[in-house]
Design a protein around this motif. Structure first.
Motif, PDB file in Angstrom:
ATOM      1  N   ARG A 241      10.863   5.210  -7.390  1.00 46.48           N
ATOM      2  CA  ARG A 241      10.027   4.019  -7.593  1.00 46.48           C
ATOM      3  C   ARG A 241      10.075   3.134  -6.347  1.00 46.48           C
ATOM      4  O   ARG A 241       9.053   2.615  -5.890  1.00 46.48           O
ATOM      5  CB  ARG A 241      10.508   3.281  -8.841  1.00 46.48           C
ATOM      6  CG  ARG A 241       9.943   1.889  -9.028  1.00 46.48           C
ATOM      7  CD  ARG A 241      10.982   0.863  -8.663  1.00 46.48           C
ATOM      8  NE  ARG A 241      10.621  -0.482  -9.040  1.00 46.48           N
ATOM      9  CZ  ARG A 241      11.271  -1.565  -8.601  1.00 46.48           C
ATOM     10  NH1 ARG A 241      12.313  -1.436  -7.801  1.00 46.48           N
ATOM     11  NH2 ARG A 241      10.890  -2.761  -8.978  1.00 46.48           N
ATOM     12  N   THR A 242      11.278   2.978  -5.769  1.00 46.29           N
ATOM     13  CA  THR A 242      11.420   2.164  -4.563  1.00 46.29           C
ATOM     14  C   THR A 242      10.686   2.790  -3.384  1.00 46.29           C
ATOM     15  O   THR A 242      10.078   2.083  -2.573  1.00 46.29           O
ATOM     16  CB  THR A 242      12.909   1.981  -4.215  1.00 46.29           C
ATOM     17  OG1 THR A 242      13.586   1.397  -5.337  1.00 46.29           O
ATOM     18  CG2 THR A 242      13.078   1.080  -2.999  1.00 46.29           C
ATOM     19  N   LEU A 243      10.715   4.113  -3.275  1.00 47.27           N
ATOM     20  CA  LEU A 243       9.984   4.786  -2.199  1.00 47.27           C
ATOM     21  C   LEU A 243       8.491   4.495  -2.287  1.00 47.27           C
ATOM     22  O   LEU A 243       7.816   4.324  -1.258  1.00 47.27           O
ATOM     23  CB  LEU A 243      10.229   6.292  -2.255  1.00 47.27           C
ATOM     24  CG  LEU A 243      11.602   6.795  -1.820  1.00 47.27           C
ATOM     25  CD1 LEU A 243      11.641   8.318  -1.861  1.00 47.27           C
ATOM     26  CD2 LEU A 243      11.960   6.296  -0.425  1.00 47.27           C
ATOM     27  N   CYS A 244       7.965   4.429  -3.507  1.00 51.73           N
ATOM     28  CA  CYS A 244       6.549   4.084  -3.683  1.00 51.73           C
ATOM     29  C   CYS A 244       6.263   2.679  -3.174  1.00 51.73           C
ATOM     30  O   CYS A 244       5.254   2.440  -2.493  1.00 51.73           O
ATOM     31  CB  CYS A 244       6.153   4.198  -5.158  1.00 51.73           C
ATOM     32  SG  CYS A 244       6.079   5.881  -5.796  1.00 51.73           S
ATOM     33  N   ILE A 245       7.153   1.736  -3.507  1.00 48.07           N
ATOM     34  CA  ILE A 245       6.982   0.353  -3.042  1.00 48.07           C
ATOM     35  C   ILE A 245       7.039   0.296  -1.517  1.00 48.07           C
ATOM     36  O   ILE A 245       6.231  -0.384  -0.870  1.00 48.07           O
ATOM     37  CB  ILE A 245       8.056  -0.557  -3.661  1.00 48.07           C
ATOM     38  CG1 ILE A 245       7.878  -0.647  -5.181  1.00 48.07           C
ATOM     39  CG2 ILE A 245       8.004  -1.960  -3.043  1.00 48.07           C
ATOM     40  CD1 ILE A 245       8.950  -1.463  -5.874  1.00 48.07           C
ATOM     41  N   VAL A 246       8.005   1.010  -0.938  1.00 48.42           N
ATOM     42  CA  VAL A 246       8.144   1.037   0.523  1.00 48.42           C
ATOM     43  C   VAL A 246       6.876   1.617   1.155  1.00 48.42           C
ATOM     44  O   VAL A 246       6.366   1.095   2.159  1.00 48.42           O
ATOM     45  CB  VAL A 246       9.382   1.847   0.934  1.00 48.42           C
ATOM     46  CG1 VAL A 246       9.389   2.086   2.442  1.00 48.42           C
ATOM     47  CG2 VAL A 246      10.656   1.133   0.516  1.00 48.42           C
ATOM     48  N   ALA A 247       6.355   2.699   0.574  1.00 47.81           N
ATOM     49  CA  ALA A 247       5.158   3.339   1.126  1.00 47.81           C
ATOM     50  C   ALA A 247       3.975   2.375   1.141  1.00 47.81           C
ATOM     51  O   ALA A 247       3.254   2.266   2.150  1.00 47.81           O
ATOM     52  CB  ALA A 247       4.816   4.587   0.311  1.00 47.81           C
ATOM     53  N   VAL A 248       3.764   1.662   0.048  1.00 45.91           N
ATOM     54  CA  VAL A 248       2.657   0.702  -0.030  1.00 45.91           C
ATOM     55  C   VAL A 248       2.870  -0.435   0.961  1.00 45.91           C
ATOM     56  O   VAL A 248       1.941  -0.850   1.673  1.00 45.91           O
ATOM     57  CB  VAL A 248       2.517   0.156  -1.468  1.00 45.91           C
ATOM     58  CG1 VAL A 248       1.550  -1.033  -1.507  1.00 45.91           C
ATOM     59  CG2 VAL A 248       2.039   1.248  -2.406  1.00 45.91           C
ATOM     60  N   THR A 249       4.102  -0.964   1.016  1.00 50.29           N
ATOM     61  CA  THR A 249       4.404  -2.097   1.900  1.00 50.29           C
ATOM     62  C   THR A 249       4.222  -1.728   3.359  1.00 50.29           C
ATOM     63  O   THR A 249       3.597  -2.474   4.138  1.00 50.29           O
ATOM     64  CB  THR A 249       5.835  -2.590   1.653  1.00 50.29           C
ATOM     65  OG1 THR A 249       5.999  -2.940   0.280  1.00 50.29           O
ATOM     66  CG2 THR A 249       6.148  -3.802   2.525  1.00 50.29           C
ATOM     67  N   VAL A 250       4.780  -0.595   3.765  1.00 50.23           N
ATOM     68  CA  VAL A 250       4.674  -0.160   5.162  1.00 50.23           C
ATOM     69  C   VAL A 250       3.220   0.124   5.519  1.00 50.23           C
ATOM     70  O   VAL A 250       2.745  -0.248   6.606  1.00 50.23           O
ATOM     71  CB  VAL A 250       5.552   1.083   5.403  1.00 50.23           C
ATOM     72  CG1 VAL A 250       5.277   1.677   6.789  1.00 50.23           C
ATOM     73  CG2 VAL A 250       7.027   0.720   5.277  1.00 50.23           C
ATOM     74  N   PHE A 251       2.496   0.768   4.616  1.00 48.50           N
ATOM     75  CA  PHE A 251       1.091   1.073   4.879  1.00 48.50           C
ATOM     76  C   PHE A 251       0.270  -0.202   5.012  1.00 48.50           C
ATOM     77  O   PHE A 251      -0.603  -0.296   5.887  1.00 48.50           O
ATOM     78  CB  PHE A 251       0.519   1.935   3.748  1.00 48.50           C
ATOM     79  CG  PHE A 251      -0.898   2.370   3.984  1.00 48.50           C
ATOM     80  CD1 PHE A 251      -1.167   3.514   4.727  1.00 48.50           C
ATOM     81  CD2 PHE A 251      -1.963   1.644   3.478  1.00 48.50           C
ATOM     82  CE1 PHE A 251      -2.485   3.919   4.957  1.00 48.50           C
ATOM     83  CE2 PHE A 251      -3.278   2.035   3.703  1.00 48.50           C
ATOM     84  CZ  PHE A 251      -3.540   3.178   4.446  1.00 48.50           C
ATOM     85  N   PHE A 252       0.544  -1.183   4.166  1.00 47.01           N
ATOM     86  CA  PHE A 252      -0.173  -2.460   4.231  1.00 47.01           C
ATOM     87  C   PHE A 252       0.014  -3.094   5.612  1.00 47.01           C
ATOM     88  O   PHE A 252      -0.942  -3.555   6.239  1.00 47.01           O
ATOM     89  CB  PHE A 252       0.335  -3.402   3.139  1.00 47.01           C
ATOM     90  CG  PHE A 252      -0.433  -4.691   3.021  1.00 47.01           C
ATOM     91  CD1 PHE A 252      -1.420  -4.833   2.071  1.00 47.01           C
ATOM     92  CD2 PHE A 252      -0.161  -5.765   3.869  1.00 47.01           C
ATOM     93  CE1 PHE A 252      -2.131  -6.023   1.958  1.00 47.01           C
ATOM     94  CE2 PHE A 252      -0.867  -6.947   3.769  1.00 47.01           C
ATOM     95  CZ  PHE A 252      -1.856  -7.074   2.814  1.00 47.01           C
ATOM     96  N   THR A 253       1.263  -3.113   6.089  1.00 49.06           N
ATOM     97  CA  THR A 253       1.556  -3.739   7.383  1.00 49.06           C
ATOM     98  C   THR A 253       0.955  -2.949   8.535  1.00 49.06           C
ATOM     99  O   THR A 253       0.311  -3.518   9.426  1.00 49.06           O
ATOM    100  CB  THR A 253       3.075  -3.858   7.581  1.00 49.06           C
ATOM    101  OG1 THR A 253       3.630  -4.627   6.511  1.00 49.06           O
ATOM    102  CG2 THR A 253       3.404  -4.541   8.902  1.00 49.06           C
ATOM    103  N   SER A 254       1.158  -1.635   8.542  1.00 46.66           N
ATOM    104  CA  SER A 254       0.677  -0.815   9.656  1.00 46.66           C
ATOM    105  C   SER A 254      -0.844  -0.774   9.706  1.00 46.66           C
ATOM    106  O   SER A 254      -1.433  -0.821  10.797  1.00 46.66           O
ATOM    107  CB  SER A 254       1.243   0.601   9.548  1.00 46.66           C
ATOM    108  OG  SER A 254       0.839   1.222   8.340  1.00 46.66           O
ATOM    109  N   SER A 255      -1.498  -0.719   8.540  1.00 45.27           N
ATOM    110  CA  SER A 255      -2.960  -0.710   8.529  1.00 45.27           C
ATOM    111  C   SER A 255      -3.518  -2.058   8.965  1.00 45.27           C
ATOM    112  O   SER A 255      -4.536  -2.119   9.660  1.00 45.27           O
ATOM    113  CB  SER A 255      -3.480  -0.358   7.130  1.00 45.27           C
ATOM    114  OG  SER A 255      -3.093   0.946   6.769  1.00 45.27           O
ATOM    115  N   GLY A 256      -2.840  -3.143   8.566  1.00 49.40           N
ATOM    116  CA  GLY A 256      -3.257  -4.465   9.009  1.00 49.40           C
ATOM    117  C   GLY A 256      -3.201  -4.604  10.513  1.00 49.40           C
ATOM    118  O   GLY A 256      -4.040  -5.272  11.132  1.00 49.40           O
ATOM    119  N   ALA A 257      -2.209  -3.948  11.131  1.00 46.54           N
ATOM    120  CA  ALA A 257      -2.069  -4.003  12.592  1.00 46.54           C
ATOM    121  C   ALA A 257      -3.265  -3.364  13.280  1.00 46.54           C
ATOM    122  O   ALA A 257      -3.617  -3.737  14.410  1.00 46.54           O
ATOM    123  CB  ALA A 257      -0.788  -3.303  13.020  1.00 46.54           C
TER     124      ALA A 257
END
Length: 437
Positions: A241-257
């Motif tokens: 479950r935490t890996l899913c949260i990390v995946a969404v969070t990291v993707f949000f930041t990297s895509s925003g960049a």
């Protein structure tokens, strides 16, 4: 105020205070390095702090799983099992921490494949990492103790530990940097000292709690197949479950960049609104872990349903409060975080997404606590798996037309779906009287 609300607030308020102190450890390090005369030190602390946040976030199951299982043992008045859960969790935390220490060179070299930094920042960040990684046993051990204290219906001890850590971190880091002439090493060792001071305090408080417990136990009793099976099932679900949260969070930041530096800065600042909201909601989630687990353990279905109902009332109330706060004072808060006029001006285009966060997200926080307390962690994993798939689907479908708005649309839908799918599954679970899921 009725007894249920009192019990919720007795756990939630100290937990909220503890949560608020979490970013202070990193803020202290940044503040001290900011006066060392080299901007590379600040970058190194930022990169090093990010690495540790990601690593330790993944191992958050040690706190959550320990808390849920302990609260049930506490509710069933099984003191021996309360003790055993703590020892199991600490044993696993030590093994995981030793693994991190052994693999430290591989971890840091792999991390810098994906992190683009200057040579000087990379060198300082690597030095900071290799010092602070020796704090892994303390950090993961504290996860076990924090979860255990919450399961024992005590959130005051974690609060005292968190405050003590911050005080020691400030004192030790300032002494090593200013008096001993150290640079980034002084900041790293100051953090290390604070972490082990927190662990020592937790051990002493834990011994106080367990002074009446018997300790003549065998390894077979402690690590029996049935208990370990439950332990790993619960923690496995929370881990993924935490890996899913990390995946969404990291993707949000990297895509925003990918939309440029200004948009990245806007997204980062606006996400602080979600972070602040999460600190408050996590306090009520922790209350859910402790109280729901206790009532499940005691098989008191009346108090169980009453507690869940009141937790949802509190979650709704906090969502209303934060929506109003963000409507009235949110933009003024952004001006406290930055004086960059371009960032402030561009944030107006996306600000209405912030207003949707409280009501989209509060259900997931409350139900996470309820599911952890009931050790119904499979519900958490299933709901966030569905929500994560929808997040990526919404983003890729809308990105070509909405740009950065597609990230925010996907994130809000992700929060809403996660909470509501979890609500449906939890309702079915409650109707089955919390039989094994």
């Amino acid at each position: 105020m009725n007894q249920t609300n009192k019990e919720i607030l007795q756990i939630a308020i100290p937990s909220i205070i503890s949560n608020i102190t979490v970013p202070l450890l990193g803020l202290v390090d940044v503040t001290i390095t900011g006066h060392l005369g080299n901007v590379a030190y600040i970058g190194a602390i930022a990169v090093g702090g990010m690495l540790f946040n990601m690593i330790y976030w993944i191992f958050g199951f040690l706190r959550m799983g320990t808390g849920g299982m302990t609260s049930q043992a506490y509710g069933s008045r099984n003191g021996d099992e309360c003790r055993n859960i703590l020892l199991r969790s600490l044993s696993i935390s030590v093994l995981l921490a030793l693994s991190l220490i052994i693999l430290q060179s591989i971890i840091v070299s792999t991390a810098f494949i994906f992190i683009d930094t200057g040579t000087e920042v990379k060198a300082y960040a690597t030095k900071y990492f290799h010092i602070c990684i020796w704090g892994a046993p303390a950090v993961l051990g504290l996860y076990s103790f924090t979860g255990w204290f919450l399961g024992m219906q005590n959130s005051r001890y974690p609060m005292f530990i968190a405050i003590t850590q911050n005080v020691i971190n400030i004192a030790a880091s300032l002494f090593l940097v200013r008096e001993m002439g150290m640079k980034i090493e002084g900041v790293a060792y100051g953090t290390l000292i604070a972490q082990y001071a927190g662990l020592l305090m937790a051990i002493l408080l834990g011994l106080k709690y367990t002074k009446n417990y018997t300790w003549n136990i065998s390894a077979r009793q402690l690590f029996c197949r049935k208990s370990m099976s439950v332990f790993f099932r619960v923690n496995r679900d929370i881990f993924f479950r935490t890996l899913c949260i990390v995946a969404v969070t990291v993707f949000f930041t990297s895509s925003g960049a990918g939309y440029g530096d200004t948009t990245l800065a806007v997204n980062t600042l606006l996400m602080q609104m979600f972070t602040i909201f999460s600190y408050i909601m996590d306090g009520f989630a922790y209350a859910g872990e402790a109280l729901v687990g206790k009532h499940v353990g005691s098989r008191n279905n009346l108090l169980l349903r009453t507690t869940i109902r009141h937790l949802l009332y509190w979650g709704t109330g906090v969502a209303v409060l934060f929506t109003l706060l963000y409507c009235v004072g949110g933009r003024d808060f952004l001006r406290l975080l930055t004086d960059d006029t371009d960032v402030i001006q561009n944030s107006s285009e996306y600000y209405y997404w912030v207003l949707a966060i409280p009501f989209a997200g509060f259900m997931a926080f409350i139900l996470d606590g309820i599911c952890i307390g009931a050790t119904a962690t499979g519900i958490m994993l299933r709901s966030i798996s569905v929500a994560s798939v929808i997040f990526f689907a919404v983003y890729y479908i809308s990105e070509s037309t909405l740009g950065n708005h597609s990230l925010w649309l996907a994130f809000i839908i992700y929060l809403f779906v996660r909470g509501n799918v979890q609500a449906l599954l939890t309702y079915r679970f409650i109707q089955s009287d919390f039989r094994a899921s």
